[in-house]
Write a protein that holds these residues in place. Structure first.
Motif, short mmCIF file in Angstrom:
data_model
loop_
_atom_site.label_atom_id
_atom_site.label_comp_id
_atom_site.label_asym_id
_atom_site.label_seq_id
_atom_site.Cartn_x
_atom_site.Cartn_y
_atom_site.Cartn_z
N ALA A 128 0.87 -1.16 -0.07
CA ALA A 128 -0.01 0.06 -0.03
C ALA A 128 0.98 1.17 -0.09
N ASP A 129 1.98 1.17 0.78
CA ASP A 129 3.02 2.52 0.72
C ASP A 129 3.34 2.50 -0.60
N GLY A 130 3.81 1.48 -1.18
CA GLY A 130 4.23 1.45 -2.49
C GLY A 130 3.28 1.90 -3.59
N LEU A 131 2.05 1.77 -3.41
CA LEU A 131 1.21 2.29 -4.56
C LEU A 131 0.87 3.74 -4.21
N ALA A 132 0.54 4.28 -2.95
CA ALA A 132 0.49 5.30 -2.65
C ALA A 132 1.72 6.36 -3.17
N LEU A 133 3.14 5.80 -3.03
CA LEU A 133 3.85 6.69 -3.81
C LEU A 133 3.92 6.65 -5.20
N ALA A 134 3.32 5.37 -5.96
CA ALA A 134 3.10 5.64 -7.26
C ALA A 134 2.09 6.45 -7.61
N ARG A 135 0.85 6.59 -6.71
CA ARG A 135 -0.13 7.60 -7.11
C ARG A 135 0.63 9.21 -6.87
N ASN A 136 1.39 9.17 -6.09
CA ASN A 136 2.06 10.59 -6.11
C ASN A 136 3.00 10.97 -7.08
N LEU A 137 3.65 9.96 -7.37
CA LEU A 137 4.59 10.16 -8.59
C LEU A 137 3.55 10.46 -9.95
N LEU A 138 2.84 9.63 -9.93
CA LEU A 138 1.85 9.93 -11.38
C LEU A 138 1.12 11.13 -11.45
N LYS A 167 -6.51 -11.16 -1.56
CA LYS A 167 -6.06 -10.92 0.06
C LYS A 167 -5.43 -9.73 0.19
N ALA A 168 -5.62 -8.73 -1.00
CA ALA A 168 -5.06 -7.40 -0.45
C ALA A 168 -5.70 -6.81 0.77
N SER A 169 -5.17 -6.08 1.52
CA SER A 169 -5.20 -5.16 2.78
C SER A 169 -6.17 -3.89 2.08
N ASN A 170 -7.02 -3.38 3.15
CA ASN A 170 -7.94 -2.50 2.63
C ASN A 170 -7.21 -1.26 2.10
N ASP A 171 -5.99 -0.77 2.82
CA ASP A 171 -5.22 0.34 2.39
C ASP A 171 -4.59 0.04 0.94
N PHE A 172 -4.32 -1.08 0.67
CA PHE A 172 -3.79 -1.59 -0.53
C PHE A 172 -4.84 -1.24 -1.68
N LYS A 173 -6.27 -1.83 -1.19
CA LYS A 173 -7.29 -1.72 -2.25
C LYS A 173 -7.36 -0.11 -2.64
N ASP A 224 -7.05 1.24 -6.51
CA ASP A 224 -8.32 1.86 -7.28
C ASP A 224 -7.80 3.07 -7.82
N ALA A 225 -7.19 4.06 -6.99
CA ALA A 225 -6.63 5.23 -7.39
C ALA A 225 -5.56 5.27 -8.58
N VAL A 226 -4.71 4.43 -8.17
CA VAL A 226 -3.67 4.08 -9.39
C VAL A 226 -4.17 3.67 -10.52
N ASN A 227 -5.06 2.89 -10.53
CA ASN A 227 -5.75 2.42 -11.74
C ASN A 227 -6.29 3.67 -12.39
N THR A 279 -3.55 5.67 -14.52
CA THR A 279 -2.49 4.92 -15.39
C THR A 279 -2.90 3.58 -15.69
N ASP A 280 -2.55 2.99 -17.05
CA ASP A 280 -2.70 1.57 -17.22
C ASP A 280 -1.74 0.75 -17.14
N ARG A 281 -0.51 1.10 -16.81
CA ARG A 281 0.58 0.57 -16.67
C ARG A 281 0.83 -0.29 -15.30
N VAL A 282 -0.35 -1.02 -15.09
CA VAL A 282 -0.38 -1.73 -13.67
C VAL A 282 -0.43 -3.25 -14.31
N TYR A 283 0.47 -4.06 -13.75
CA TYR A 283 0.66 -5.36 -14.23
C TYR A 283 0.70 -6.61 -13.19
N PRO A 284 -0.32 -7.46 -12.91
CA PRO A 284 0.04 -8.40 -12.05
C PRO A 284 0.84 -9.64 -12.40
#
Length: 221
Positions: free
Chosen positions: A58-68, A84-90, A94-97, A100-105
């Protein structure tokens, strides 16, 4: 300098969130900004952010959002079961998606190979795969991802602790990210502190956990 083991850090977090009612999303946001503060954006302009599905991720995704939000090039790679993702991750996922469309499982061998090939094209890797809770041997696909990060020889930042390192003992669980910089949240982890190769690369940043929570756990107040 405050140095904590896995159990102490988890208890501090729990007390701050459950007893002092500090929203966990606020701590995630402060963690992301703590990492951002330590990135030279004049030098580092393209990023691969590789995360697991827990709150370190979740920290990493929040950073991605701030960079984007700054219109900076970011690729996001997710390893782990999104169910199984945490609520903060989810929330941050959602915000990162939306940005950007550069999100890859990372599920198939083809996706893992694609990630490794793409790592050669960015200037910086930021990883938040495992946090302080890791206490087991790392298996595929996580082991492959960590190996790919290390093989890339790219400048790599670990969020809180290098993935694969035990936060208490400092032992590795088969694979560990060879980070160039570790931005540790609120306190240095004992497993980092006892290993000079990691300790000398580690910065500790305040993310707003009240001293009351720290004192309660560390001193039993």
């Amino acid at each position: 300098m405050l140095v904590v083991d896995r159990d102490q850090m988890q208890k501090i977090d729990t007390y701050a969130i459950d007893e002092l009612k500090i929203p966990s999303l606020c701590l995630v946001e402060r963690a992301s900004l703590a990492v951002l503060k330590n990135i030279d954006l004049k030098k580092r302009k393209t990023f691969a952010i590789i995360v697991g599905v827990g709150n370190n991720g979740a920290d990493g995704l929040a950073l991605a959002r701030n960079l984007l939000a700054k219109n900076i090039y970011v690729e996001v790679y997710i390893v782990g079961n999104l169910d199984k993702a945490s609520n903060d991750f989810k929330v941050n996922f959602d915000a990162v998606n939306m940005l950007t469309d550069r999100v890859y499982p990372l599920v198939s061998l083809e996706e893992l190979a694609m990630m490794e090939a793409n790592l050669s094209e960015v200037s910086t890797i930021i990883e938040g795969i495992f946090g302080t809770g890791l206490n087991r041997t790392i298996k595929a696909p996580y082991s492959f991802v960590i190996e790919a990060i290390n093989r890339s020889l790219k400048y790599t930042i670990s969020i809180d602790i290098p993935s694969g390192l035990d936060a208490t003992s400092g032992k590795t669980y088969g694979n560990v990210v060879d980070a160039d910089l570790i931005v540790s949240m609120q306190a240095m982890k004992k497993g980092v502190y006892t290993n000079s190769a990691f300790r000398d690369k580690c910065l500790v940043e305040d993310i707003g956990i009240p001293k009351l929570a720290i004192d309660k756990i560390m001193e039993g107040k």
